[in-house]
Design a protein around this motif. Structure first.
Motif, short mmCIF file in Angstrom:
data_model
loop_
_atom_site.label_atom_id
_atom_site.label_comp_id
_atom_site.label_asym_id
_atom_site.label_seq_id
_atom_site.Cartn_x
_atom_site.Cartn_y
_atom_site.Cartn_z
N GLU A 23 7.01 -5.37 -7.56
CA GLU A 23 6.43 -6.71 -7.50
C GLU A 23 5.00 -6.66 -6.95
OE1 GLU A 23 9.47 -5.93 -6.04
OE2 GLU A 23 10.64 -6.71 -7.73
N GLU A 24 4.81 -5.88 -5.89
CA GLU A 24 3.46 -5.75 -5.31
C GLU A 24 2.50 -5.10 -6.30
OE1 GLU A 24 4.76 -5.35 -0.62
OE2 GLU A 24 4.70 -3.57 -1.89
N GLN A 25 3.00 -4.18 -7.09
CA GLN A 25 2.15 -3.49 -8.05
C GLN A 25 1.69 -4.43 -9.17
OE1 GLN A 25 3.34 0.50 -9.25
NE2 GLN A 25 4.58 0.66 -7.39
N LEU A 26 2.35 -5.56 -9.33
CA LEU A 26 1.91 -6.55 -10.32
C LEU A 26 0.65 -7.28 -9.86
CD1 LEU A 26 5.34 -8.06 -11.44
CD2 LEU A 26 3.90 -6.42 -12.69
N ASP A 27 0.45 -7.34 -8.53
CA ASP A 27 -0.77 -7.95 -7.99
C ASP A 27 -1.95 -7.04 -8.29
OD1 ASP A 27 0.50 -10.15 -6.80
OD2 ASP A 27 0.81 -9.07 -4.91
N ASP A 28 -3.07 -7.63 -8.66
CA ASP A 28 -4.27 -6.84 -8.91
C ASP A 28 -4.83 -6.39 -7.56
OD1 ASP A 28 -6.26 -5.57 -10.28
OD2 ASP A 28 -7.23 -7.40 -11.00
N ALA A 29 -5.00 -5.09 -7.38
CA ALA A 29 -5.46 -4.54 -6.12
C ALA A 29 -6.27 -3.28 -6.36
CB ALA A 29 -4.27 -4.22 -5.21
N LEU A 30 -7.18 -3.01 -5.43
CA LEU A 30 -7.83 -1.70 -5.35
C LEU A 30 -7.31 -1.04 -4.08
CD1 LEU A 30 -11.57 -2.19 -6.39
CD2 LEU A 30 -9.66 -1.36 -7.75
N TYR A 31 -7.20 0.30 -4.15
CA TYR A 31 -6.60 1.08 -3.09
C TYR A 31 -7.63 2.03 -2.49
CZ TYR A 31 -2.28 -0.78 -4.94
OH TYR A 31 -1.29 -1.63 -5.34
#
Length: 183
Positions: free
Chosen positions: A80-88
């Motif tokens: 579910e968190e990986q569906l959010d657009d994010a930079l790491y």
């Protein structure tokens, strides 16, 4: 400071950042980065344009480095968190000669600005589970602890946190402009 993308010729310097930091942490009882990191993985990140060097000027040795990508570790971030657009943020390291001057905070702000410009909702990172000073530092930089993953597969870096990606007017307080790698 200027920011340049790392090039293949910078691989030895990037490995030195890691080994120097591990050597500095070891007498403090922290085993972070005590295991060698596969150079071919670092080279692949360089080839993808994800590794950055922070320098006083174009001819100077790098004062710091960070890898910024969209690679969510399946062991750390839920589907579910990986569906959010994010930079790491990965491998953020400041040379000891530049420690204590706020460069790490400026790099995190730079990364958050890049994340916002890329349309990401979050700037995320993971930290060594046995390094409470580093965890406290990230909390002081506006990150919120999401969870600690206790799984041997994560290799010790199971403390995960995030903060909203944000572009701020007048950012940054020090000119961190994209360099041209001497070309």
């Amino acid at each position: 400071m200027i920011v340049v993308r790392a090039e293949p010729g910078n691989l030895a310097r990037l490995i030195k950042f890691r080994t120097d930091t591990a050597a500095w942490l070891r007498p403090r009882g922290i085993d972070q980065w005590s295991l060698s990191f596969p150079p071919e993985q670092m080279a692949a990140s360089i080839a993808r344009g994800e590794v950055y060097l922070f320098k006083e000027h174009a001819a100077a040795d790098a004062a710091a480095t960070v890898t910024l990508d969209r690679e969510a570790d399946d062991l750390l971030w839920t589907p579910e968190e990986q569906l959010d657009d994010a930079l790491y943020v990965h491998k953020l390291t400041v040379d000891r000669a530049h420690a204590g001057a706020g460069l790490g905070a400026r790099i995190l702000d730079w990364a958050g600005n890049r994340a916002a410009q890329a349309g990401a909702r979050w700037l995320r990172l993971d930290a060594w589970t046995t390094n409470p000073q580093l965890q406290a530092y990230y909390l002081s930089q506006g990150f919120r602890h999401v969870r600690t993953v206790d799984d041997p597969e994560v290799g010790g870096s199971g403390w995960v946190a995030q903060r909203p990606a944000r572009a701020e007017p007048g950012w940054p307080d020090v000119d961190l402009t994209e360099g041209h790698n001497g070309r």
